[in-house]
Every structure is written in C-alpha cells, then in structure tokens.
Design a protein around this motif. Structure first.
Motif, PDB file in Angstrom:
ATOM      1  N   MET A 221      42.415  40.352  27.067  1.00  0.00           N
ATOM      2  CA  MET A 221      43.461  39.782  26.223  1.00  0.00           C
ATOM      3  C   MET A 221      43.457  40.371  24.817  1.00  0.00           C
ATOM      4  N   SER A 222      42.334  40.924  24.408  1.00  0.00           N
ATOM      5  CA  SER A 222      42.225  41.506  23.073  1.00  0.00           C
ATOM      6  C   SER A 222      42.511  43.000  23.069  1.00  0.00           C
ATOM      7  N   GLY A 223      42.879  43.557  24.223  1.00  0.00           N
ATOM      8  CA  GLY A 223      43.154  44.981  24.328  1.00  0.00           C
ATOM      9  C   GLY A 223      44.490  45.372  23.736  1.00  0.00           C
ATOM     10  N   ALA A 224      44.733  46.682  23.714  1.00  0.00           N
ATOM     11  CA  ALA A 224      45.976  47.187  23.140  1.00  0.00           C
ATOM     12  C   ALA A 224      47.193  46.787  23.959  1.00  0.00           C
ATOM     13  N   ASP A 225      47.019  46.632  25.281  1.00  0.00           N
ATOM     14  CA  ASP A 225      48.148  46.329  26.164  1.00  0.00           C
ATOM     15  C   ASP A 225      47.740  45.293  27.209  1.00  0.00           C
ATOM     16  N   PRO A 226      47.532  44.040  26.794  1.00  0.00           N
ATOM     17  CA  PRO A 226      47.099  43.034  27.766  1.00  0.00           C
ATOM     18  C   PRO A 226      48.120  42.758  28.859  1.00  0.00           C
ATOM     19  N   ILE A 227      49.385  43.084  28.627  1.00  0.00           N
ATOM     20  CA  ILE A 227      50.420  42.824  29.632  1.00  0.00           C
ATOM     21  C   ILE A 227      50.113  43.602  30.914  1.00  0.00           C
ATOM     22  N   THR A 228      49.724  44.873  30.763  1.00  0.00           N
ATOM     23  CA  THR A 228      49.370  45.680  31.926  1.00  0.00           C
ATOM     24  C   THR A 228      48.200  45.054  32.677  1.00  0.00           C
ATOM     25  N   GLY A 229      47.184  44.606  31.946  1.00  0.00           N
ATOM     26  CA  GLY A 229      46.037  43.979  32.585  1.00  0.00           C
ATOM     27  C   GLY A 229      46.399  42.678  33.266  1.00  0.00           C
ATOM     28  N   LEU A 230      47.245  41.867  32.639  1.00  0.00           N
ATOM     29  CA  LEU A 230      47.653  40.590  33.230  1.00  0.00           C
ATOM     30  C   LEU A 230      48.439  40.800  34.516  1.00  0.00           C
ATOM     31  N   ARG A 231      49.349  41.744  34.510  1.00  0.00           N
ATOM     32  CA  ARG A 231      50.121  42.033  35.736  1.00  0.00           C
ATOM     33  C   ARG A 231      49.190  42.456  36.867  1.00  0.00           C
ATOM     34  N   LEU A 232      48.189  43.229  36.535  1.00  0.00           N
ATOM     35  CA  LEU A 232      47.247  43.685  37.554  1.00  0.00           C
ATOM     36  C   LEU A 232      46.455  42.508  38.117  1.00  0.00           C
ATOM     37  N   LEU A 233      46.044  41.602  37.258  1.00  0.00           N
ATOM     38  CA  LEU A 233      45.310  40.420  37.722  1.00  0.00           C
ATOM     39  C   LEU A 233      46.159  39.563  38.648  1.00  0.00           C
ATOM     40  N   VAL A 234      47.424  39.379  38.290  1.00  0.00           N
ATOM     41  CA  VAL A 234      48.316  38.551  39.110  1.00  0.00           C
ATOM     42  C   VAL A 234      48.651  39.251  40.422  1.00  0.00           C
ATOM     43  N   ASP A 235      48.985  40.539  40.340  1.00  0.00           N
ATOM     44  CA  ASP A 235      49.422  41.268  41.537  1.00  0.00           C
ATOM     45  C   ASP A 235      48.312  41.417  42.571  1.00  0.00           C
ATOM     46  N   THR A 236      47.061  41.493  42.122  1.00  0.00           N
ATOM     47  CA  THR A 236      45.947  41.653  43.059  1.00  0.00           C
ATOM     48  C   THR A 236      45.383  40.320  43.541  1.00  0.00           C
ATOM     49  N   GLY A 237      45.820  39.223  42.952  1.00  0.00           N
ATOM     50  CA  GLY A 237      45.291  37.918  43.324  1.00  0.00           C
ATOM     51  C   GLY A 237      44.053  37.520  42.551  1.00  0.00           C
ATOM     52  N   LEU A 238      43.565  38.385  41.663  1.00  0.00           N
ATOM     53  CA  LEU A 238      42.362  38.058  40.892  1.00  0.00           C
ATOM     54  C   LEU A 238      42.609  36.873  39.967  1.00  0.00           C
ATOM     55  N   ALA A 239      43.812  36.794  39.389  1.00  0.00           N
ATOM     56  CA  ALA A 239      44.113  35.686  38.480  1.00  0.00           C
ATOM     57  C   ALA A 239      43.972  34.342  39.179  1.00  0.00           C
ATOM     58  N   ASP A 240      44.305  34.300  40.469  1.00  0.00           N
ATOM     59  CA  ASP A 240      44.224  33.037  41.205  1.00  0.00           C
ATOM     60  C   ASP A 240      42.800  32.523  41.322  1.00  0.00           C
ATOM     61  N   ARG A 241      41.819  33.390  41.129  1.00  0.00           N
ATOM     62  CA  ARG A 241      40.425  32.981  41.267  1.00  0.00           C
ATOM     63  C   ARG A 241      39.911  32.246  40.038  1.00  0.00           C
ATOM     64  N   PHE A 242      40.543  32.474  38.859  1.00  0.00           N
ATOM     65  CA  PHE A 242      40.016  31.828  37.648  1.00  0.00           C
ATOM     66  C   PHE A 242      41.093  31.348  36.690  1.00  0.00           C
ATOM     67  N   LEU A 243      42.352  31.781  36.873  1.00  0.00           N
ATOM     68  CA  LEU A 243      43.438  31.363  35.993  1.00  0.00           C
ATOM     69  C   LEU A 243      44.736  31.240  36.805  1.00  0.00           C
ATOM     70  N   PRO A 244      44.766  30.343  37.792  1.00  0.00           N
ATOM     71  CA  PRO A 244      45.909  30.266  38.711  1.00  0.00           C
ATOM     72  C   PRO A 244      47.196  29.810  38.041  1.00  0.00           C
ATOM     73  N   GLU A 245      47.102  29.203  36.869  1.00  0.00           N
ATOM     74  CA  GLU A 245      48.309  28.746  36.182  1.00  0.00           C
ATOM     75  C   GLU A 245      49.266  29.898  35.857  1.00  0.00           C
ATOM     76  N   ILE A 246      48.727  31.094  35.667  1.00  0.00           N
ATOM     77  CA  ILE A 246      49.588  32.224  35.299  1.00  0.00           C
ATOM     78  C   ILE A 246      50.426  32.662  36.494  1.00  0.00           C
ATOM     79  N   SER A 247      49.825  32.813  37.655  1.00  0.00           N
ATOM     80  CA  SER A 247      50.596  33.143  38.854  1.00  0.00           C
ATOM     81  C   SER A 247      51.574  32.018  39.163  1.00  0.00           C
ATOM     82  N   GLY A 248      51.196  30.780  38.847  1.00  0.00           N
ATOM     83  CA  GLY A 248      52.054  29.635  39.112  1.00  0.00           C
ATOM     84  C   GLY A 248      53.331  29.621  38.306  1.00  0.00           C
ATOM     85  N   LEU A 249      53.418  30.461  37.288  1.00  0.00           N
ATOM     86  CA  LEU A 249      54.632  30.534  36.483  1.00  0.00           C
ATOM     87  C   LEU A 249      55.767  31.239  37.216  1.00  0.00           C
ATOM     88  N   LYS A 250      55.462  31.858  38.345  1.00  0.00           N
ATOM     89  CA  LYS A 250      56.509  32.536  39.117  1.00  0.00           C
ATOM     90  C   LYS A 250      57.319  31.508  39.905  1.00  0.00           C
TER      91      LYS A 250
END
Length: 476
Positions: A221-250
């Motif tokens: 989140m502190s990187g130059a382009d966190p959007i790219t990292g966030l999309r990768l977490l959501v698209d791979t399902g990694l976000a669902d393991r520790f931050l499922p609220e973000i995928s739930g916004l879809k």
C-alpha cells in the motif's frame, strides 16, 4: 560470472557512493580467506540507480567469523538475526546486514525455514524469491553474478522466480504477496507463470502469520503504484485470504438497478488520495482509509421502488468492518483508530452545498475530525469520481467554500483546541461541588454550548452553568 558490461558498470558507478565502506569490508573478508558479495535488493536497487543506505551482503563466513571480522571496525553491531545467520553492522551512517550463505529447507506447513548454511554463492542465489533479487556483486573485485537472468528481467520490468513458481511459493507462500508488493513498488509486470501459481496456491497464504501478511500488505500500500498490486491480489484470490472486503466491493450491476462500480470507484479514490499526499512520504493511513471507505456498501445495498440503489449508513457499517479487519491483521490500535475514524467521517461533508450548515456544524466537523482534519479534507476530495464535470466542479467549489469557512472560524476561535469557557476548577468553585460526575457533566454541557454558539464571555458562561445546574437539580 562475467566482467561487467556497460549496464552493469552503471550499477557499480552507483555503488561508488558506498564503495569505500563496502570495498573495505570486502578486503577484510578477503584477507581472512572469505568471500563477500553485495546481494539481493541492494544490487537490484543499484542497477535501478536508487541504492539506499541499507545494504545486504552474503558470505561463506559463519556468523561467529563475521563477528570477529567486524569487531573493532564497525561503529555498532547487533546480533538479533544471528540464529538465522545474519550479523548487523553500522558503519559511517550505513546499515549493513551480513548473512552466511543459505540453503534453506521448508517444512511445507509454516513459512519458517530450517536454517542450513550453504556452501556457495550460486546455492544462496537459487533460494531467493525473484530473479531481480538473485544477482550479486563480489567485493572488492566487483565481479557480477547473474545466474537466472535477473538483469534481463530488470530491463524488461518483469517479475519471475529463479525456480519454478510452484516450488518457490510452496517453500514460502509469503512470496506471493511479495510479488504483488514488488509490482506495486517497482511498477513491474508479473510473469504469467507466476500469476498462475499465485492463483492456484492462494490458499497456502493461510500458513503465514497475520503479522507477516500485514507487513507485506503495508509495504504494498505504500508503494508507488498500489493499484497494480491490489488488482493482482484480487484477481488471484489472495485478497480473499486476508482482506475479503475488497473483492466484496465487486457488486453486481444490472440494467434495472444501476449504480457506480464500487470496486473500480474505490481504486480511483485510492489513486486520487495518493495524488493529494504531501510529497515527503506515503501516507498509509490516508491510503488505507481510501481503500476501506466504502466496504460497508455491500451490506447496506438496497434498491428502491424507483430502481435507484442506496447504501444508507454504509459509513457506520464500514467503520465497524474496518476495525474488525485491521484488528484481525494485527495493526496497532492507533493506526486502526485513525483509519476507522476517517471511514466513519468520510460522508459528513455531503449536504454542505445545500447551505444547511451553521457555524455550529462547522465547529463540530472540525472537532470530530481533530488531528485527522487534513486527511479528511483529502479523503473527501478523493471520493469525488463522477464523470459529470459540472457535478464534480460544484462539489469541489463546495469543499473549497467549507475549507475557507473553517479557516475563518479557526482564525477567530482556534477550533483545533475547542474547550468549554469554564474549566473544571471554575465549575467546582462556582457550584461548590467536589471532583466527581457532576463536574464532568457540566464540562460536557459547556463544551456542547461552545460548539453551538461559539465563545462565551465569563458572565455568559457562568449564567449558563447556573441555569444548567438548576435544571439538573444540583443547585436551588
């Protein structure tokens, strides 16, 4: 191994700033019959011409031998990583970490390695997470070692693993988060084979402690382009393991009940917030609040008879969900509290443009935000993502007007330190009461009065206090 080419010579030129220390250390190790190599992120950053003051080295010397070589030379030494083969050193303002060659084995259950010392530089490089971190420069000779094509991947801005991704992530699932983090930090593309393994193995992230996941996510989140990292977490399902609220916004959008894509809107808000940051450093609290500001919408979505979608009180629900999630991720209480407060306040501004706000409402806005007011300004402005230019311009003008009004009242009343016009000692003296609940109740009453009416003079404040006390039956 090879002699440096032109691109690698640029990296060595970047190393010249620290080479008096690095080369001197290399000569000390060489004189004792040991190898020393600058390695990993330090070489990567040198090639990117962004080398910092934290340098990583590897050596065939054991930690005990390393300690003997740096004692009397280093300005400071720490041994907190000794059990993992690492000795820390400070020299001329540089922080050096010297680690014995490693050849780790993993138990396949946790990410904790069984520490085994390796016998060669190549064996050490093979265990590293990505090819761009598996390069080394020997010291003091400056011989470049790149067995896995890290230099080419650096030039192509690609993130790959030295071994097969499944093997690398099976050894250490945290590396999947690190892939997303480096994509955010370096703005690189993750190789498709790595993405496939991240998707197939996302459940393995459950082996990692919440604290380690939190630390990697914070860096992302502190990187130059966190959007790219966030999309990768959501698209791979990694976000669902520790931050499922973000995928739930879809949320599903249909032709009969259309509403803004909350997930895409959220990513835009994060990007907007980053653009409004002060230039000195990333503001994690602001970025996290932007990410979480609408997480209450899925639970509050309702479709009216007219087909319009509403999310009533989603800021209240979102604040509660944010607190729960950040607690589960083991964030410190102070950081969690700041993010939660911003989420709960992010809608307060709306309605100001209708001219309904009194000076009292403005005072309460400032008082409730407290030290978060500047961040709340930025979050509220970032939340305007409408494509309707007229609407966006009107909202921006309204917020400009609010900030100007805050500045005016601030100059007149010092809103940052709103206090009752009488303190506790004065309340006790006037009412003739000892310390206790009555004093606190009177203090809160006078503060509310101060917020509603602004500053009172002494006579007015005393009169209001006596009136309140009579109404409460505290005085006759």
């Amino acid at each position: 191994m090879s002699v440096l080419n032109a691109a690698q010579q640029n990296a060595v030129a970047e190393l010249l700033r620290v080479s008096p220390v690095a080369d001197e250390l290399g000569r000390r190790f060489g004189a004792a019959g040991h190898e020393l190599h600058l390695v990993g992120g330090s070489v990567r950053d040198a090639l990117l011409l962004r080398l910092g003051d934290d340098l990583d080295f590897c050596t065939d010397a054991t930690p005990e031998q390393t300690l003997e070589l740096v004692q009397g030379w280093a300005d400071a030494i720490w041994e907190t990583g000794r059990d993992f083969g690492t000795i820390g050193v400070q020299k001329n303002g540089l922080r050096l970490e010297i680690t014995t060659f490693r050849a780790e084995a993993y138990d396949g259950v946790t990410r904790n390695p069984i520490v085994q010392y390796g016998k060669s530089l190549l064996e050490d490089l093979e265990r590293r997470d990505f090819t761009i971190n598996a390069m080394a420069v020997s010291l003091p000779e400056h011989v470049f070692t790149d067995p896995y094509g890290g230099l080419a991947d650096l030039a192509a801005k690609v993130i790959r693993t030295p071994a097969a991704p499944s093997q690398s992530f099976g050894d250490d699932p945290l590396r999947m988060l690190r892939a997303a983090r480096f994509a955010a930090k370096l703005q690189f593309t993750v190789d498709q084979s790595v993405i496939t393994a991240m998707t197939d193995m996302c459940a393995d992230l459950d082996r990692i402690t919440a604290e380690r996941v939190r630390d990697e996510f914070t860096k992302l989140m502190s990187g130059a382009d966190p959007i790219t990292g966030l999309r990768l977490l959501v698209d791979t399902g990694l976000a669902d393991r520790f931050l499922p609220e973000i995928s739930g916004l879809k949320l599903e959008i249909d032709e009969h009940a259309q509403h803004k894509d909350v997930y895409e809107h959220t990513l835009i808000v994060v990007a907007n917030a980053i653009r409004l940051e002060d230039a000195d450093a990333p503001d994690f609290v602001l970025r996290m609040a932007a990410l979480m500001h609408d997480v209450g919408k899925p639970a509050t979505k309702a479709v009216g008879r007219d087909g319009r979608v509403s999310f009533h009180h989603h800021e209240i629900v979102g604040a509660r969900l944010t607190k729960q999630r950040m607690k589960a991720m083991k964030y410190p209480k102070d950081i969690t509290s700041e993010v939660v407060e911003l989420v709960s306040l992010h809608l307060r501004f709306y309605g100001y443009g209708r001219g309904e706000w009194t000076d009292s409402a403005v005072r309460r806005y400032v008082t409730d935000a407290g030290p978060l007011l500047n961040r709340l300004h930025k979050l509220t402005r970032s939340d305007v993502t409408t494509r309707n230019r007229r609407k966006a311009a009107n909202l921006a003008a309204d917020y400009d007007a609010l900030e100007e009004r805050i500045d005016r009242l601030q100059a007149e009343e010092d809103l940052a330190r709103v206090r009752p016009d009488l303190d506790g000692n004065a309340i006790m003296e006037l009412l003739g009461v000892p310390p206790g609940p009555i004093v606190g109740q009177a203090w809160r009453y006078l503060k509310e009065l101060r917020l509603d009416r602004g500053p009172l003079n002494r006579d007015e404040a005393e009169a209001e206090l006596y009136k309140w006390a009579r109404d409460q039956g505290h005085v006759s």
